[in-house]
Design an enzyme around this catalytic site. Structure first.
Site, PDB file in Angstrom:
ATOM      1  N   ASN A 168     -25.553  46.397 -31.536  1.00 53.74           N
ATOM      2  CA  ASN A 168     -24.542  46.470 -30.850  1.00 53.74           C
ATOM      3  C   ASN A 168     -23.423  45.829 -31.386  1.00 53.74           C
ATOM      4  O   ASN A 168     -23.400  44.713 -31.548  1.00 53.74           O
ATOM      5  CB  ASN A 168     -24.787  45.771 -29.300  1.00 53.74           C
ATOM      6  CG  ASN A 168     -23.781  45.688 -28.330  1.00 53.74           C
ATOM      7  OD1 ASN A 168     -22.648  46.423 -28.616  1.00 53.74           O
ATOM      8  ND2 ASN A 168     -23.861  45.004 -27.200  1.00 53.74           N
ATOM      9  N   TRP A 169     -22.411  46.693 -31.834  1.00 50.73           N
ATOM     10  CA  TRP A 169     -21.258  45.943 -32.441  1.00 50.73           C
ATOM     11  C   TRP A 169     -19.995  45.551 -31.696  1.00 50.73           C
ATOM     12  O   TRP A 169     -19.108  45.102 -32.085  1.00 50.73           O
ATOM     13  CB  TRP A 169     -20.567  47.064 -33.429  1.00 50.73           C
ATOM     14  CG  TRP A 169     -21.687  47.298 -34.505  1.00 50.73           C
ATOM     15  CD1 TRP A 169     -22.717  46.646 -34.803  1.00 50.73           C
ATOM     16  CD2 TRP A 169     -21.535  48.567 -35.673  1.00 50.73           C
ATOM     17  NE1 TRP A 169     -23.317  47.129 -36.099  1.00 50.73           N
ATOM     18  CE2 TRP A 169     -22.870  48.290 -36.342  1.00 50.73           C
ATOM     19  CE3 TRP A 169     -20.744  49.591 -35.801  1.00 50.73           C
ATOM     20  CZ2 TRP A 169     -23.126  49.332 -37.356  1.00 50.73           C
ATOM     21  CZ3 TRP A 169     -21.067  50.439 -36.930  1.00 50.73           C
ATOM     22  CH2 TRP A 169     -22.132  50.349 -37.671  1.00 50.73           C
ATOM     23  N   LYS A 170     -20.210  45.402 -30.263  1.00 53.99           N
ATOM     24  CA  LYS A 170     -19.357  44.930 -29.316  1.00 53.99           C
ATOM     25  C   LYS A 170     -18.100  45.300 -29.619  1.00 53.99           C
ATOM     26  O   LYS A 170     -17.809  46.285 -30.365  1.00 53.99           O
ATOM     27  CB  LYS A 170     -19.593  43.497 -29.354  1.00 53.99           C
ATOM     28  CG  LYS A 170     -21.129  43.049 -29.062  1.00 53.99           C
ATOM     29  CD  LYS A 170     -21.330  41.577 -28.627  1.00 53.99           C
ATOM     30  CE  LYS A 170     -22.892  41.306 -28.555  1.00 53.99           C
ATOM     31  NZ  LYS A 170     -23.319  40.280 -27.966  1.00 53.99           N
ATOM     32  N   HIS A 185     -24.819  45.901 -19.871  1.00 51.71           N
ATOM     33  CA  HIS A 185     -24.875  44.764 -20.789  1.00 51.71           C
ATOM     34  C   HIS A 185     -24.334  43.528 -20.124  1.00 51.71           C
ATOM     35  O   HIS A 185     -23.167  43.604 -19.356  1.00 51.71           O
ATOM     36  CB  HIS A 185     -24.118  45.246 -22.033  1.00 51.71           C
ATOM     37  CG  HIS A 185     -24.181  43.856 -23.140  1.00 51.71           C
ATOM     38  ND1 HIS A 185     -23.502  42.858 -23.268  1.00 51.71           N
ATOM     39  CD2 HIS A 185     -25.162  43.835 -24.282  1.00 51.71           C
ATOM     40  CE1 HIS A 185     -23.913  42.107 -24.120  1.00 51.71           C
ATOM     41  NE2 HIS A 185     -24.945  42.676 -24.612  1.00 51.71           N
ATOM     42  N   GLU A 218     -22.393  41.403 -21.027  1.00 49.34           N
ATOM     43  CA  GLU A 218     -20.853  41.129 -21.228  1.00 49.34           C
ATOM     44  C   GLU A 218     -20.031  41.906 -20.303  1.00 49.34           C
ATOM     45  O   GLU A 218     -18.808  41.796 -20.049  1.00 49.34           O
ATOM     46  CB  GLU A 218     -20.458  41.130 -22.510  1.00 49.34           C
ATOM     47  CG  GLU A 218     -20.935  40.091 -23.351  1.00 49.34           C
ATOM     48  CD  GLU A 218     -21.486  40.283 -24.771  1.00 49.34           C
ATOM     49  OE1 GLU A 218     -21.018  41.230 -25.379  1.00 49.34           O
ATOM     50  OE2 GLU A 218     -22.041  39.377 -25.410  1.00 49.34           O
ATOM     51  N   GLU A 246     -32.891  41.206 -21.927  1.00 47.07           N
ATOM     52  CA  GLU A 246     -31.838  40.221 -22.609  1.00 47.07           C
ATOM     53  C   GLU A 246     -31.586  39.129 -21.701  1.00 47.07           C
ATOM     54  O   GLU A 246     -30.722  39.054 -20.808  1.00 47.07           O
ATOM     55  CB  GLU A 246     -30.444  40.942 -22.873  1.00 47.07           C
ATOM     56  CG  GLU A 246     -30.885  42.065 -23.909  1.00 47.07           C
ATOM     57  CD  GLU A 246     -29.427  42.289 -24.635  1.00 47.07           C
ATOM     58  OE1 GLU A 246     -29.478  41.987 -25.865  1.00 47.07           O
ATOM     59  OE2 GLU A 246     -28.423  42.728 -23.907  1.00 47.07           O
ATOM     60  N   GLY A 290     -26.198  35.296 -27.992  1.00 46.37           N
ATOM     61  CA  GLY A 290     -25.334  34.788 -28.652  1.00 46.37           C
ATOM     62  C   GLY A 290     -25.654  33.181 -28.783  1.00 46.37           C
ATOM     63  O   GLY A 290     -24.607  32.310 -29.100  1.00 46.37           O
ATOM     64  N   SER A 345     -30.171  36.680 -29.463  1.00 46.29           N
ATOM     65  CA  SER A 345     -30.406  35.805 -30.814  1.00 46.29           C
ATOM     66  C   SER A 345     -31.479  36.225 -31.627  1.00 46.29           C
ATOM     67  O   SER A 345     -32.173  35.575 -32.417  1.00 46.29           O
ATOM     68  CB  SER A 345     -30.587  34.428 -30.416  1.00 46.29           C
ATOM     69  OG  SER A 345     -29.377  34.071 -29.746  1.00 46.29           O
ATOM     70  N   GLY A 376     -26.840  41.758 -31.352  1.00 42.62           N
ATOM     71  CA  GLY A 376     -25.621  41.552 -31.399  1.00 42.62           C
ATOM     72  C   GLY A 376     -25.122  40.993 -32.724  1.00 42.62           C
ATOM     73  O   GLY A 376     -24.993  41.697 -33.780  1.00 42.62           O
ATOM     74  N   GLY A 377     -24.957  39.851 -32.883  1.00 43.36           N
ATOM     75  CA  GLY A 377     -24.562  39.111 -34.127  1.00 43.36           C
ATOM     76  C   GLY A 377     -24.706  39.430 -35.353  1.00 43.36           C
ATOM     77  O   GLY A 377     -24.357  39.586 -36.223  1.00 43.36           O
TER      78      GLY A 377
HETATM   79  P1  PGA Z   1     -26.907  38.554 -29.931  1.00 43.03           P
HETATM   80  O1  PGA Z   1     -26.378  39.651 -28.794  1.00 43.03           O
HETATM   81  O2  PGA Z   1     -27.830  39.477 -30.876  1.00 43.03           O
HETATM   82  O3  PGA Z   1     -25.704  38.162 -30.670  1.00 43.03           O
HETATM   83  O4  PGA Z   1     -27.752  37.309 -29.145  1.00 43.03           O
HETATM   84  C1  PGA Z   1     -27.500  40.446 -28.186  1.00 43.03           C
HETATM   85  C2  PGA Z   1     -26.630  41.317 -27.041  1.00 43.03           C
HETATM   86  O5  PGA Z   1     -25.417  40.946 -26.769  1.00 43.03           O
HETATM   87  O6  PGA Z   1     -27.234  42.382 -27.231  1.00 43.03           O
END
Ligand code: PGA
Length: 249
Positions: A7-9, A94, A96, A165, A171, A207, A228-229
């Site tokens: 997920n490149w957000k 998600h 966010e 998640e 994050g 994470s 994510g990250g």
């Molecule tokens: P993260 O994000 O790997 O940076 O914790 C995961 C996500 O938001 O799906």
């Protein structure tokens, strides 16, 4: 076969997304067994990334989608628009997006639309930190799954991805124990099966990095990971994909 979703957000623009997608395809060329890889760039990058992935087995996901068919919904993007760009999966619910007001009943409507359109949903669930600390994770996730999936008719063509998640793990560098992940995944699978939904892939997210990926991916309850990250850094992403490719599912 394990699944890796990146997920490149809102991290990468069009050019960066194109470069990273090319890097992923190059990296995959050297691998013996290739896991399922799904890339989720930002909306503006979908068209260009789609062209790059078109002759590969790497799949393309959006990060959100409207539940409406079409009409006066400024700023929204419909399932049909996504299909036109070659998108075949979509992240729904998600954390966010939830932080901006999306609730489980919204995720339900989006899920219904995605399935009707033939786009594979990647439904995110997970508990906040206080719920985790109170030991009420299972009840919380159970309720989320019920609200989101009850009454949803899936078809044989669609794979339903559910990403567990925990909100406090996203994050943050913190992760739940593998035992906790296993318990929640088993519950989700059983609950969906009771609802008549069997073509399910249950992923862990929060994470995940090259150091901890093996522990998650090597567990039979974990069908894959949502990153994510670590997913916006080519080497880290390829390292996680490599870990997945070396696990016999
Ligand atoms: P993260 O994000 O790997 O940076 O914790 C995961 C996500 O938001 O799906």
């Amino acid at each position: 076969m394990k699944t890796i979703i990146a997920n490149w957000k809102m991290y990468l623009g069009v050019r960066e997304s194109v470069a990273l997608s090319r890097g992923v395809l190059r990296g995959l060329r050297g691998m013996k067994t290739i896991p399922e890889v799904i890339l989720a760039p930002s909306y503006p990058a979908l068209g260009e990334v789609s062209k790059i992935l078109s002759r590969s087995r790497v799949r393309l996901s959006a990060q959100n989608m409207s539940h409406q068919d079409h009409g006066a919904y400024t700023g929204d993007v419909s399932s049909r628009m996504l299909k036109e760009l070659g998108v075949n999966a979509v992240i729904l619910g998600h954390s966010e997006r939830r932080a901006k007001g999306m609730v489980d009943s919204d995720v339900h409507l989006k899920l219904v639309r995605a399935v009707a359109e033939g786009i594979d949903p990647i439904v995110c669930v997970g508990e906040p930190s206080a719920t985790h600390e109170a030991g009420e994770t299972e009840g919380y996730v159970h309720e989320q799954i019920n609200t989101i999936f009850e009454g949803v008719e899936t078809n044989k063509r669609s794979t339903i991805y559910v990403a567990y998640e925990p909100l406090w793990a996203i994050g943050s560098g913190k992760t739940p124990s593998i035992h906790d992940v296993e318990t929640v995944h088993a519950m989700i699978r059983e609950q969906l099966s009771e609802l008549g939904i069997d073509k399910v892939s249950v992923l862990y997210g929060g994470s995940v990095d090259p150091e901890n990926a093996y522990e998650f991916l090597n567990n039979s309850e974990v069908d894959g990971v949502l990153i994510g990250g670590a997913g916006v850094r080519i080497q880290k992403l390829l390292d996680i994909i490599t870990v997945a490719s070396e696990i016999k599912a």
